[in-house]
Design a protein around this motif. Structure first.
Motif, PDB file in Angstrom:
ATOM      1  N   GLU A  27       0.832  -1.205   0.000  1.00  0.00           N
ATOM      2  CA  GLU A  27       0.000   0.000   0.000  1.00  0.00           C
ATOM      3  C   GLU A  27       0.868   1.256   0.000  1.00  0.00           C
ATOM      4  O   GLU A  27       0.544   2.240  -0.664  1.00  0.00           O
ATOM      5  N   ALA A  28       1.973   1.240   0.741  1.00  0.00           N
ATOM      6  CA  ALA A  28       2.883   2.388   0.753  1.00  0.00           C
ATOM      7  C   ALA A  28       3.496   2.603  -0.625  1.00  0.00           C
ATOM      8  O   ALA A  28       3.694   3.739  -1.063  1.00  0.00           O
ATOM      9  N   GLY A  29       3.783   1.514  -1.333  1.00  0.00           N
ATOM     10  CA  GLY A  29       4.292   1.625  -2.698  1.00  0.00           C
ATOM     11  C   GLY A  29       3.276   2.251  -3.633  1.00  0.00           C
ATOM     12  O   GLY A  29       3.613   3.106  -4.454  1.00  0.00           O
ATOM     13  N   HIS A  30       2.034   1.842  -3.504  1.00  0.00           N
ATOM     14  CA  HIS A  30       0.966   2.434  -4.323  1.00  0.00           C
ATOM     15  C   HIS A  30       0.773   3.908  -3.977  1.00  0.00           C
ATOM     16  O   HIS A  30       0.579   4.740  -4.867  1.00  0.00           O
ATOM     17  N   PHE A  31       0.845   4.237  -2.706  1.00  0.00           N
ATOM     18  CA  PHE A  31       0.749   5.629  -2.253  1.00  0.00           C
ATOM     19  C   PHE A  31       1.856   6.469  -2.896  1.00  0.00           C
ATOM     20  O   PHE A  31       1.611   7.548  -3.435  1.00  0.00           O
ATOM     21  N   SER A  32       3.072   5.954  -2.864  1.00  0.00           N
ATOM     22  CA  SER A  32       4.203   6.667  -3.453  1.00  0.00           C
ATOM     23  C   SER A  32       4.012   6.858  -4.951  1.00  0.00           C
ATOM     24  O   SER A  32       4.275   7.941  -5.490  1.00  0.00           O
ATOM     25  N   PHE A  33       3.557   5.811  -5.637  1.00  0.00           N
ATOM     26  CA  PHE A  33       3.334   5.910  -7.079  1.00  0.00           C
ATOM     27  C   PHE A  33       2.251   6.932  -7.406  1.00  0.00           C
ATOM     28  O   PHE A  33       2.396   7.720  -8.334  1.00  0.00           O
ATOM     29  N   LEU A  34       1.166   6.927  -6.647  1.00  0.00           N
ATOM     30  CA  LEU A  34       0.088   7.883  -6.908  1.00  0.00           C
ATOM     31  C   LEU A  34       0.560   9.319  -6.711  1.00  0.00           C
ATOM     32  O   LEU A  34       0.209  10.208  -7.489  1.00  0.00           O
ATOM     33  N   LEU A  35       1.362   9.563  -5.677  1.00  0.00           N
ATOM     34  CA  LEU A  35       1.892  10.913  -5.484  1.00  0.00           C
ATOM     35  C   LEU A  35       2.846  11.303  -6.610  1.00  0.00           C
ATOM     36  O   LEU A  35       2.850  12.447  -7.067  1.00  0.00           O
ATOM     37  N   GLY A  36       3.637  10.345  -7.070  1.00  0.00           N
ATOM     38  CA  GLY A  36       4.555  10.619  -8.164  1.00  0.00           C
ATOM     39  C   GLY A  36       3.847  10.865  -9.476  1.00  0.00           C
ATOM     40  O   GLY A  36       4.337  11.618 -10.327  1.00  0.00           O
ATOM     41  N   ILE A  70       6.074   0.882 -21.158  1.00  0.00           N
ATOM     42  CA  ILE A  70       6.258  -0.541 -20.846  1.00  0.00           C
ATOM     43  C   ILE A  70       7.438  -0.741 -19.896  1.00  0.00           C
ATOM     44  O   ILE A  70       7.347  -1.505 -18.932  1.00  0.00           O
ATOM     45  N   ALA A  71       8.544  -0.042 -20.149  1.00  0.00           N
ATOM     46  CA  ALA A  71       9.701  -0.146 -19.258  1.00  0.00           C
ATOM     47  C   ALA A  71       9.371   0.376 -17.865  1.00  0.00           C
ATOM     48  O   ALA A  71       9.820  -0.190 -16.857  1.00  0.00           O
ATOM     49  N   SER A  72       8.584   1.426 -17.786  1.00  0.00           N
ATOM     50  CA  SER A  72       8.177   1.975 -16.487  1.00  0.00           C
ATOM     51  C   SER A  72       7.313   0.991 -15.718  1.00  0.00           C
ATOM     52  O   SER A  72       7.475   0.831 -14.499  1.00  0.00           O
ATOM     53  N   LEU A  73       6.390   0.333 -16.403  1.00  0.00           N
ATOM     54  CA  LEU A  73       5.563  -0.675 -15.734  1.00  0.00           C
ATOM     55  C   LEU A  73       6.407  -1.833 -15.216  1.00  0.00           C
ATOM     56  O   LEU A  73       6.184  -2.328 -14.106  1.00  0.00           O
ATOM     57  N   ALA A  74       7.389  -2.255 -16.004  1.00  0.00           N
ATOM     58  CA  ALA A  74       8.278  -3.336 -15.562  1.00  0.00           C
ATOM     59  C   ALA A  74       9.094  -2.898 -14.342  1.00  0.00           C
ATOM     60  O   ALA A  74       9.265  -3.673 -13.395  1.00  0.00           O
ATOM     61  N   ALA A  75       9.592  -1.665 -14.355  1.00  0.00           N
ATOM     62  CA  ALA A  75      10.358  -1.160 -13.217  1.00  0.00           C
ATOM     63  C   ALA A  75       9.490  -1.049 -11.964  1.00  0.00           C
ATOM     64  O   ALA A  75       9.939  -1.379 -10.859  1.00  0.00           O
ATOM     65  N   LEU A  76       8.248  -0.607 -12.126  1.00  0.00           N
ATOM     66  CA  LEU A  76       7.338  -0.539 -10.974  1.00  0.00           C
ATOM     67  C   LEU A  76       7.034  -1.922 -10.426  1.00  0.00           C
ATOM     68  O   LEU A  76       6.977  -2.121  -9.206  1.00  0.00           O
ATOM     69  N   HIS A  77       6.838  -2.879 -11.301  1.00  0.00           N
ATOM     70  CA  HIS A  77       6.593  -4.249 -10.852  1.00  0.00           C
ATOM     71  C   HIS A  77       7.787  -4.763 -10.045  1.00  0.00           C
ATOM     72  O   HIS A  77       7.621  -5.356  -8.968  1.00  0.00           O
ATOM     73  N   LEU A  78       8.985  -4.521 -10.552  1.00  0.00           N
ATOM     74  CA  LEU A  78      10.199  -4.929  -9.840  1.00  0.00           C
ATOM     75  C   LEU A  78      10.311  -4.200  -8.495  1.00  0.00           C
ATOM     76  O   LEU A  78      10.662  -4.810  -7.475  1.00  0.00           O
TER      77      LEU A  78
END
Length: 105
Positions: A27-36, A70-78
């Protein structure tokens, strides 16, 4: 406010803030992504007029945007995998190097 200092990333600051408020790591990761995503959307709005004057045409520009997405999605998954499995300590070990490079440049 700490993320303006060299070596303190916005992602790490928002992740740490989310974890300190009791959010689970994912959840903290999702929070960080949403703010970014707010900053990313602002950058897109500000740079979009420059991209329309691309001399290569629309197709190469669309290919670059799609491959970047696509590269960004892969990096976020990692990132989410690492966050759940290893916490933040590997990221914290990496940050002094960019901080030192930023201060020296």
């Amino acid at each position: 406010a700490l993320s303006i200092l060299p070596g303190v990333s916005r992602a790490a600051a928002t992740l740490a803030a989310g974890l300190r408020t009791g959010l689970a790591r994912r959840e903290a990761g999702h929070f960080s992504f949403l703010l970014g995503s707010i900053a990313i959307a602002g950058a897109i709005v500000l740079t979009a007029p420059d991209m329309t004057s691309c001399s290569y045409g629309a197709l190469p520009l669309l290919l670059v945007v799609a491959s970047s997405f696509i590269a960004s999605l892969a990096a976020l998954h990692l990132l989410f995998l690492l966050l759940v499995r290893f916490r933040l300590w590997p990221f914290a070990l990496y940050l002094p190097l960019p901080a030192l490079l930023a201060l020296l440049s």
